[in-house]
Motif scaffolding. Structure first.
Motif, PDB file in Angstrom:
ATOM      1  N   ASN A 176       0.827  -1.207   0.000  1.00  0.00           N
ATOM      2  CA  ASN A 176       0.000   0.000   0.000  1.00  0.00           C
ATOM      3  C   ASN A 176       0.864   1.261   0.000  1.00  0.00           C
ATOM      4  OD1 ASN A 176      -2.340  -1.530   0.056  1.00  0.00           O
ATOM      5  ND2 ASN A 176      -2.533  -1.470   2.277  1.00  0.00           N
ATOM      6  N   SER A 177       1.945   1.222   0.782  1.00  0.00           N
ATOM      7  CA  SER A 177       2.856   2.373   0.812  1.00  0.00           C
ATOM      8  C   SER A 177       3.472   2.611  -0.556  1.00  0.00           C
ATOM      9  CB  SER A 177       3.962   2.138   1.851  1.00  0.00           C
ATOM     10  OG  SER A 177       3.422   1.992   3.146  1.00  0.00           O
ATOM     11  N   MET A 178       3.853   1.537  -1.241  1.00  0.00           N
ATOM     12  CA  MET A 178       4.425   1.678  -2.572  1.00  0.00           C
ATOM     13  C   MET A 178       3.405   2.241  -3.564  1.00  0.00           C
ATOM     14  SD  MET A 178       7.662   0.824  -2.711  1.00  0.00           S
ATOM     15  CE  MET A 178       7.670   1.880  -1.255  1.00  0.00           C
ATOM     16  N   THR A 179       2.144   1.900  -3.368  1.00  0.00           N
ATOM     17  CA  THR A 179       1.103   2.442  -4.234  1.00  0.00           C
ATOM     18  C   THR A 179       0.980   3.946  -4.048  1.00  0.00           C
ATOM     19  OG1 THR A 179      -0.121   0.354  -4.145  1.00  0.00           O
ATOM     20  CG2 THR A 179      -1.337   2.300  -4.847  1.00  0.00           C
ATOM     21  N   TYR A 180       0.986   4.388  -2.773  1.00  0.00           N
ATOM     22  CA  TYR A 180       0.955   5.827  -2.496  1.00  0.00           C
ATOM     23  C   TYR A 180       2.168   6.524  -3.117  1.00  0.00           C
ATOM     24  CZ  TYR A 180      -2.745   5.075   0.994  1.00  0.00           C
ATOM     25  OH  TYR A 180      -3.915   4.750   1.635  1.00  0.00           O
ATOM     26  N   PHE A 181       3.336   5.940  -2.906  1.00  0.00           N
ATOM     27  CA  PHE A 181       4.566   6.544  -3.412  1.00  0.00           C
ATOM     28  C   PHE A 181       4.558   6.623  -4.935  1.00  0.00           C
ATOM     29  CE2 PHE A 181       7.763   5.826   0.296  1.00  0.00           C
ATOM     30  CZ  PHE A 181       6.951   6.582   1.106  1.00  0.00           C
ATOM     31  N   SER A 182       4.131   5.546  -5.580  1.00  0.00           N
ATOM     32  CA  SER A 182       4.142   5.510  -7.037  1.00  0.00           C
ATOM     33  C   SER A 182       3.251   6.602  -7.626  1.00  0.00           C
ATOM     34  CB  SER A 182       3.689   4.130  -7.527  1.00  0.00           C
ATOM     35  OG  SER A 182       3.626   4.090  -8.927  1.00  0.00           O
ATOM     36  N   ILE A 223      16.258  14.154 -11.398  1.00  0.00           N
ATOM     37  CA  ILE A 223      16.881  12.832 -11.464  1.00  0.00           C
ATOM     38  C   ILE A 223      16.532  12.010 -10.225  1.00  0.00           C
ATOM     39  CG2 ILE A 223      19.094  11.621 -11.435  1.00  0.00           C
ATOM     40  CD1 ILE A 223      20.222  13.892 -13.157  1.00  0.00           C
ATOM     41  N   GLU A 224      16.536  12.649  -9.054  1.00  0.00           N
ATOM     42  CA  GLU A 224      16.196  11.939  -7.812  1.00  0.00           C
ATOM     43  C   GLU A 224      14.765  11.417  -7.852  1.00  0.00           C
ATOM     44  OE1 GLU A 224      18.431  11.751  -4.618  1.00  0.00           O
ATOM     45  OE2 GLU A 224      19.466  11.579  -6.521  1.00  0.00           O
ATOM     46  N   TYR A 225      13.847  12.246  -8.371  1.00  0.00           N
ATOM     47  CA  TYR A 225      12.453  11.803  -8.477  1.00  0.00           C
ATOM     48  C   TYR A 225      12.330  10.617  -9.438  1.00  0.00           C
ATOM     49  CZ  TYR A 225      10.217  15.501  -5.756  1.00  0.00           C
ATOM     50  OH  TYR A 225       9.784  16.312  -4.737  1.00  0.00           O
ATOM     51  N   LYS A 226      13.032  10.682 -10.550  1.00  0.00           N
ATOM     52  CA  LYS A 226      12.977   9.575 -11.508  1.00  0.00           C
ATOM     53  C   LYS A 226      13.572   8.300 -10.912  1.00  0.00           C
ATOM     54  CE  LYS A 226      12.999  12.308 -15.770  1.00  0.00           C
ATOM     55  NZ  LYS A 226      13.732  12.635 -17.021  1.00  0.00           N
ATOM     56  N   GLN A 227      14.681   8.455 -10.187  1.00  0.00           N
ATOM     57  CA  GLN A 227      15.288   7.282  -9.558  1.00  0.00           C
ATOM     58  C   GLN A 227      14.353   6.695  -8.506  1.00  0.00           C
ATOM     59  OE1 GLN A 227      19.068   8.064  -7.688  1.00  0.00           O
ATOM     60  NE2 GLN A 227      19.278   5.995  -6.898  1.00  0.00           N
ATOM     61  N   ALA A 228      13.706   7.568  -7.727  1.00  0.00           N
ATOM     62  CA  ALA A 228      12.762   7.093  -6.713  1.00  0.00           C
ATOM     63  C   ALA A 228      11.604   6.347  -7.364  1.00  0.00           C
ATOM     64  CB  ALA A 228      12.245   8.272  -5.887  1.00  0.00           C
ATOM     65  N   LEU A 229      11.109   6.863  -8.490  1.00  0.00           N
ATOM     66  CA  LEU A 229      10.000   6.205  -9.183  1.00  0.00           C
ATOM     67  C   LEU A 229      10.416   4.832  -9.702  1.00  0.00           C
ATOM     68  CD1 LEU A 229       7.117   6.324 -10.209  1.00  0.00           C
ATOM     69  CD2 LEU A 229       7.937   7.544 -12.230  1.00  0.00           C
ATOM     70  N   GLU A 230      11.624   4.726 -10.241  1.00  0.00           N
ATOM     71  CA  GLU A 230      12.113   3.440 -10.726  1.00  0.00           C
ATOM     72  C   GLU A 230      12.253   2.440  -9.574  1.00  0.00           C
ATOM     73  OE1 GLU A 230      15.737   4.303 -12.692  1.00  0.00           O
ATOM     74  OE2 GLU A 230      14.798   5.234 -14.447  1.00  0.00           O
ATOM     75  N   MET A 231      12.760   2.916  -8.437  1.00  0.00           N
ATOM     76  CA  MET A 231      12.917   2.022  -7.283  1.00  0.00           C
ATOM     77  C   MET A 231      11.553   1.580  -6.746  1.00  0.00           C
ATOM     78  SD  MET A 231      16.090   3.823  -5.253  1.00  0.00           S
ATOM     79  CE  MET A 231      16.066   2.612  -3.936  1.00  0.00           C
ATOM     80  N   VAL A 232      10.571   2.477  -6.769  1.00  0.00           N
ATOM     81  CA  VAL A 232       9.219   2.126  -6.317  1.00  0.00           C
ATOM     82  C   VAL A 232       8.624   1.052  -7.209  1.00  0.00           C
ATOM     83  CG1 VAL A 232       6.855   2.985  -6.229  1.00  0.00           C
ATOM     84  CG2 VAL A 232       8.667   4.248  -5.104  1.00  0.00           C
TER      85      VAL A 232
END
Length: 317
Positions: A176-182, A223-232
């Motif tokens: 659920n947390s990953m869904t919020y983050f994504s 770049i940080e946001y894109k990296q975070a999205l890829e990790m999510v």
């Protein structure tokens, strides 16, 4: 509540009262009352529809520009007391004189800017300060995602040994947390891309101006946001696989237990049937034989053992 901070030329930061509000100040508003919002609006002339959106949990990330004021709404991560993760809107309002942040609850993004690191930011450098807030949000996402990845690895190791309900519920909470983050990171990335396009726009030149030294920081934030999205996305995929495998293991274990119980039922049914037949009040073989009980018992055991061997060969035991 709210606080007003202004960086000093000496590299420190001072807290001001509303009556001492001056150019280059930062107003940090957290869960304000209607009276506090009215005070801020009267002192800064900021639009009411710019101050209130972040107080709605369902507000979407976006950028608006009206009357020489710019509103940036972005979702920031929040760690709850029960180790669950969610996101809440954070509004960043930029005017010619002030920077204002509005959030529904205390958060680690704006809390990171204070006396303890006063030399790392300057409130009077509005553009750089806004980008630093956005960059802090991105790095906080990455930190929480790495923590979730570590928790996922620990849960996976524990599930390999035993499938407990609490582990599955923990996996569900992380999913659920990953869904919020994504969802939030996708919206934030769109906001960052638009901010990148607006950096040279005449529409925002009077509000924020991205200088050459700020562009690198803005690009780093993107770049940080894109990296975070890829990790999510990667972590969500892993969590889905773990949950699916856990469900399959539970179903497989249940099938094995049911198969074992069915086999034991068949084996025990043989002596039960024989004892039932020889226990009837009729003439049966070996009824008059003094060793009749031993013969019947031996036959029942022999048939039960033969059934057990047959079921074992059929992989039913």
């Amino acid at each position: 509540m709210y606080k007003i901070l202004r960086s000093t030329e000496a590299g420190g930061v001072q807290e001001l009262e509303l009556k001492d509000l001056c150019k280059g100040c930062w107003i940090d508003i957290v869960d304000p009352s209607d009276e506090e919002l009215a005070e801020i609006m009267q002192a800064t002339n900021i639009r009411e529809d710019f101050l209130k959106p972040a107080l709605d949990d369902d507000e979407k990330s976006r950028i608006e520009i009206e009357d020489d004021q710019m509103l940036i709404i972005t979702d920031i991560p929040i760690l709850r007391a029960n180790n669950d993760y969610e996101t809440v809107p954070l509004a960043i309002i930029a005017t010619e004189n002030y920077t204002v942040t509005v959030c529904l609850e205390p958060n680690r993004v704006t809390a990171d800017f204070g006396e303890h690191n006063a030399k790392a930011f300057a409130t009077y450098k509005r553009t750089r300060f806004i980008i630093q807030i956005l960059y802090k949000s991105a790095t906080l996402y990455l930190r929480y995602i790495r923590t979730i990845i570590k928790r996922t690895d620990d849960l996976e190791k524990h599930i390999r040994q035993s499938q407990e309900n609490k582990d599955l519920f923990s996996l569900l909470d992380l999913q659920n947390s990953m869904t919020y983050f994504s969802t939030s990171l996708r919206s934030n990335s769109i906001v960052m891309e638009r901010l990148m396009r607006l950096r040279t726009s005449t529409q925002t030149s009077q509000i924020i101006r991205v200088y050459e030294e700020d562009e690198d920081l803005l690009e780093d934030a993107i770049i940080e946001y894109k990296q975070a999205l890829e990790m999510v996305e990667m972590t969500s995929h892993i969590l889905n696989n773990i949950i699916e495998v856990s469900a399959s293991l539970i179903s497989n274990n249940l099938n094995r237990v049911m198969k074992l119980l069915a086999s034991l039922t068949i084996i025990l049914a043989i002596p039960t049937l024989i004892s039932g037949l020889w226990g009837m009040n009729v003439t049966v073989p070996f009824a008059e034989n003094p060793y009749g009980f031993v013969f019947v018992l031996g036959g029942a055991v022999t048939l039960a053992v033969c059934a057990a061997v047959l079921l074992y060969k059929k992989d039913m035991l």
